[in-house]
Design an enzyme around this catalytic site. Structure first.
Site, PDB file in Angstrom:
ATOM      1  N   HIS A 170       0.841  -1.200   0.000  1.00 15.63           N
ATOM      2  CA  HIS A 170       0.000   0.000   0.000  1.00 15.63           C
ATOM      3  C   HIS A 170       0.880   1.256   0.000  1.00 15.63           C
ATOM      4  O   HIS A 170       0.825   2.091   0.890  1.00 15.63           O
ATOM      5  CB  HIS A 170      -0.902  -0.040   1.235  1.00 15.63           C
ATOM      6  CG  HIS A 170      -2.095   0.861   1.181  1.00 15.63           C
ATOM      7  ND1 HIS A 170      -1.999   2.214   1.042  1.00 15.63           N
ATOM      8  CD2 HIS A 170      -3.420   0.578   1.245  1.00 15.63           C
ATOM      9  CE1 HIS A 170      -3.211   2.725   1.050  1.00 15.63           C
ATOM     10  NE2 HIS A 170      -4.095   1.765   1.164  1.00 15.63           N
ATOM     11  N   GLU A 274      -0.667   1.034  -5.615  1.00 14.68           N
ATOM     12  CA  GLU A 274      -0.391  -0.160  -4.813  1.00 14.68           C
ATOM     13  C   GLU A 274      -0.320  -1.411  -5.685  1.00 14.68           C
ATOM     14  O   GLU A 274      -1.312  -1.794  -6.304  1.00 14.68           O
ATOM     15  CB  GLU A 274      -1.516  -0.310  -3.779  1.00 14.68           C
ATOM     16  CG  GLU A 274      -1.810   0.973  -2.997  1.00 14.68           C
ATOM     17  CD  GLU A 274      -3.167   0.963  -2.315  1.00 14.68           C
ATOM     18  OE1 GLU A 274      -3.770   2.045  -2.184  1.00 14.68           O
ATOM     19  OE2 GLU A 274      -3.637  -0.138  -1.943  1.00 14.68           O
TER      20      GLU A 274
HETATM   21  O1  TA6 Z   1      -6.112   1.136  -0.886  1.00 12.71           O
HETATM   22  C1  TA6 Z   1      -7.192   1.991  -0.924  1.00 12.71           C
HETATM   23  C2  TA6 Z   1      -8.010   1.807   0.329  1.00 12.71           C
HETATM   24  O2  TA6 Z   1      -8.520   0.526   0.392  1.00 12.71           O
HETATM   25  C3  TA6 Z   1      -9.100   2.884   0.402  1.00 12.71           C
HETATM   26  O3  TA6 Z   1     -10.374   2.337   0.258  1.00 12.71           O
HETATM   27  C4  TA6 Z   1      -8.879   3.551   1.750  1.00 12.71           C
HETATM   28  O4  TA6 Z   1      -9.671   3.044   2.723  1.00 12.71           O
HETATM   29  C5  TA6 Z   1      -7.403   3.280   1.981  1.00 12.71           C
HETATM   30  O5  TA6 Z   1      -7.185   2.000   1.498  1.00 12.71           O
HETATM   31  C6  TA6 Z   1      -6.892   3.475   3.374  1.00 12.71           C
HETATM   32  O6  TA6 Z   1      -7.308   2.476   4.221  1.00 12.71           O
HETATM   33  P1  TA6 Z   1      -6.953   2.560   5.795  1.00 12.71           P
HETATM   34  O7  TA6 Z   1      -7.520   1.345   6.400  1.00 12.71           O
HETATM   35  O8  TA6 Z   1      -5.445   2.602   5.887  1.00 12.71           O
HETATM   36  O9  TA6 Z   1      -7.560   3.840   6.292  1.00 12.71           O
END
Ligand code: TA6
Length: 322
Positions: A170, A274
């Site tokens: 991520h 990602e």
């Molecule tokens: O990777 C994108 C995502 O899944 C978004 O939907 C958003 O929620 C982001 O990740 C961040 O997630 P987090 O749980 O770190 O707040």
């Protein structure tokens, strides 16, 4: 404690924020990277000039069980809410250990600035995800400042049972101004729009630009993606293996305000791209191992000056062949 190799400290085990254990990787030309054992998370990657290339929120919380907002969190064994577990699984809010005896890699490398981490299931995890596995992560900083993450996940179960998981690196890239950033390599691909109930759409033909919240999962992408930061005259090149999908996320203003560990205006200076495996989960039978690799590098660029044609990045010029 320092491990000296030809007197240059390539690897340094030390304490970070809130006394959390971290490892600092350095290369002789000046680049560096930092990895926290909490989350097995890269939290910093700097180039030879000491410029930070990854975004870390000023409001990031370095305190378990909260995930650290920035750098490269690892989503395992579940990406986002694609399953019954907590958002993005549990690997990002677990303590990893130093892997003192990693199995050899298929190719011998001359890199010196690297660290091996390992995550094994705790009794607590087994309650929510009753599977035996070993997750080995190698983080390597190359002499040229490239950053490589290689994950090896093995089903160590003796019960004959396979398990399945989804996965993402991520990565939070630091950008000068999101409205000036373009992503190349995802044109015309199908994607699931997380803002529209994961409905499937096909991307238009041009490079991707940003003017509002975006949360898309691009399916079966090329192995190279370019992120062009016009203002910084910098292009990030993301190469990936074993990770067919790519998620592109920017929370924009409204969602930014809803996140406690994220500044209201910080969405202007970050972009998540990602390398992921979401659409088709990976299934491992006992004894089987999966490998997922991401390599990040930067090239100086200014598309306008024609110095760099993103097509050449993605289609590979002599300087981009891995
Ligand atoms: O990777 C994108 C995502 O899944 C978004 O939907 C958003 O929620 C982001 O990740 C961040 O997630 P987090 O749980 O770190 O707040």
């Amino acid at each position: 404690m320092a491990e000296a190799v030809d007197d240059f400290k390539y690897v340094d085990f030390c304490k970070g924020i809130n006394g959390l254990d971290k490892v600092v990787l350095r290369e002789v030309r000046g680049s560096s990277a930092e990895v926290y054992l909490y989350g097995g998370q890269v939290t910093s990657w700097k180039n030879d000039h000491g410029e930070e290339l990854l975004f870390m929120s000023n409001k990031a919380i370095f305190k378990p069980p909260k995930a650290i907002r920035g750098g490269i969190p690892i989503c395992f064994p579940q990406f986002a809410s694609h399953g019954p577990l907590e958002q993005h699984g549990f690997a990002r809010n677990k303590f990893w250990s130093i892997d003192t005896n990693p199995p050899p890699f298929p190719t011998v490398s001359t890199n010196k600035a690297f660290v091996d981490l390992i995550l094994k299931p705790s009794d607590e995890d087994a309650k929510v995800w009753p599977h035996s596995y070993e997750f080995r992560l190698r983080v390597t900083l190359g002499p040229g400042g490239d950053l490589m993450l290689t994950s090896r996940i093995r089903n160590t179960g003796m019960d004959g049972k396979p398990f399945s998981f989804t996965f993402a690196y991520h990565t939070y890239f630091s950008v000068s101004d999101i409205s000036e950033v373009r992503v190349e390599g995802l044109e015309t691909l199908d994607y699931l729009d997380n803002l529209k109930g994961r409905e499937r759409f096909t991307e238009q033909g041009d490079s991707i630009t940003f003017e509002s919240e975006m949360d898309k999962i691009y399916l079966s992408t090329p192995t190279k993606i370019a992120i062009l930061d016009h203002e910084k005259k910098r292009t990030f090149v993301l190469r990936k293996d074993g990770l067919p999908d790519a998620v592109v996320w920017n929370p924009w203003d409204k969602k930014a305000k809803s996140m406690v560990d994220f500044g209201d205006d910080e969405y202007k200076h970050m972009l998540c791209v990602e390398a992921a495996c979401v659409e088709k989960a990976i299934t491992l039978k006992p004894g089987e191992e999966w490998r997922g690799r991401q390599e990040l590098s930067t090239v100086p660029s200014s598309y306008c000056s024609g110095q760099l044609d993103p097509r050449r990045v993605l289609e590979g010029g002599p300087e981009f062949d891995s």
